[in-house]
Design a protein around this motif. Structure first.
Motif, mmCIF file in Angstrom:
data_model
loop_
_atom_site.group_PDB
_atom_site.id
_atom_site.type_symbol
_atom_site.label_atom_id
_atom_site.label_comp_id
_atom_site.label_asym_id
_atom_site.label_seq_id
_atom_site.Cartn_x
_atom_site.Cartn_y
_atom_site.Cartn_z
ATOM 1 N N GLN A 126 -50.019 51.598 -28.642
ATOM 2 C CA GLN A 126 -50.230 50.983 -29.952
ATOM 3 C C GLN A 126 -50.958 49.654 -29.828
ATOM 4 O O GLN A 126 -51.884 49.371 -30.596
ATOM 5 N N ALA A 171 -54.618 50.395 -28.989
ATOM 6 C CA ALA A 171 -55.346 50.982 -30.116
ATOM 7 C C ALA A 171 -55.658 49.935 -31.174
ATOM 8 O O ALA A 171 -56.768 49.904 -31.741
ATOM 9 N N ILE A 172 -54.698 49.059 -31.449
ATOM 10 C CA ILE A 172 -54.939 47.993 -32.428
ATOM 11 C C ILE A 172 -55.992 47.029 -31.908
ATOM 12 O O ILE A 172 -56.845 46.543 -32.660
ATOM 13 N N ARG A 182 -59.332 48.591 -32.492
ATOM 14 C CA ARG A 182 -59.714 48.487 -33.899
ATOM 15 C C ARG A 182 -60.181 47.067 -34.248
ATOM 16 O O ARG A 182 -61.180 46.888 -34.950
ATOM 17 N N PRO A 201 -56.536 53.907 -35.314
ATOM 18 C CA PRO A 201 -55.634 53.708 -34.174
ATOM 19 C C PRO A 201 -54.733 54.912 -33.911
ATOM 20 O O PRO A 201 -54.486 55.255 -32.751
#
Length: 273
Positions: free
Chosen positions: A38, A41-42, A45, A54
């Motif tokens: 997480q 992925a953030i 982004r 994400p």
């Protein structure tokens, strides 16, 4: 009809009985590492900023983990198919793969005391996406004259990020410009800005679409650089520069100052299209 005494049938029946329990334990393992996925992925982004989901990145990474885990049960003869994005991985990923192959280590050994989630760069067959994540997580330098807010005046011309992508020959891959040149100043238009842009017909009035503004001078400097000046895909007529109103320029000055001092950009109010 195959007999239940067939070894493969018998084992598959056992697998079917145990599969629900196995799935639950696999899910528990992924939940243990989910915070790392997480965060990454953030981060992707935030660095790319456009057309990045994400959740989709996390799902793809989990599937990649499962594919690589098959190597644990390889008999040394069967080759585990590589994922599509791994086949088109970066040069760095291929070099790492070849180096590990020469060492005869199909799966890297687990080191004692090594926190989970830190062995990404040592994973055999590391994908192009993994290498890309490492790249975008590196700190971006935001100093020098290009990051001086005083350069933004009432006569400074800007271009939309989507047009800059097309002008530099990246129209087919939205957001690629921000990945390749993270040092560029970009400003995410808020609803008030997008309303003005739509009124002036610089963009369509689509409320959910992200709109980034870049300084025209920065894009033209890129176009004149060695990477782009001889490109047959260069289309500078696509830029369509414009001068924003003073109130919008003032917001961009404050945004640049915040980023230059190491602050975070405020999250966009609208989700990506």
């Amino acid at each position: 009809t195959r007999s239940f005494t067939d070894p493969s049938v018998s084992m598959d029946l056992l697998r079917a009985v145990l599969q629900p329990s196995i799935n639950e334990e696999i899910r528990a393992v992924f939940n243990k590492y989910m915070k790392f996925f997480q965060t990454a992925a953030i981060n992707v982004r935030d660095n790319v900023g456009e057309e990045v989901d994400p959740e989709q990145l996390i799902q793809e990474t989990c599937r990649s983990c499962l594919e690589q885990a098959k190597l644990l049960f390889s008999d040394g003869k069967k080759v585990v198919p590589r994922l599509p994005h791994e086949q088109a991985g970066t040069k760095r990923a291929r070099q790492m793969d070849e180096e590990l192959s020469r060492r005869g280590s199909p799966v890297p050994k687990k080191r004692k005391g090594r926190p989970p989630g830190q062995s990404l760069s040592n994973d055999r067959g590391v994908s192009g996406m993994a290498a890309w994540k490492l790249k975008v997580s590196e700190p971006v330098r935001r100093d020098g004259p290009k990051w001086d807010p005083s350069r933004l005046t009432e006569t400074t011309t800007f271009v939309l990020g989507s047009r800059a992508n097309k002008a530099l020959g990246m129209g087919g891959t939205r957001g690629r410009l921000y990945i390749k040149h993270p040092h560029l100043f970009k400003y995410a238009a808020d609803p008030q800005d997008k309303h003005w842009l739509a009124e002036q017909q610089h963009m369509r009035a689509t409320g959910g679409k992200m709109a980034y503004l870049l300084i025209e001078e920065d894009i033209r400097d890129l176009a004149a650089s060695e990477d782009y000046r001889d490109s047959v895909d260069l289309r500078l007529e696509e830029l369509k520069p414009f001068i924003p109103p003073a109130w919008m320029t003032e917001k961009m000055q404050k945004h640049m100052e915040t980023l230059r001092r190491g602050g975070d950009a405020p999250p966009p109010e609208d989700p990506p299209e």
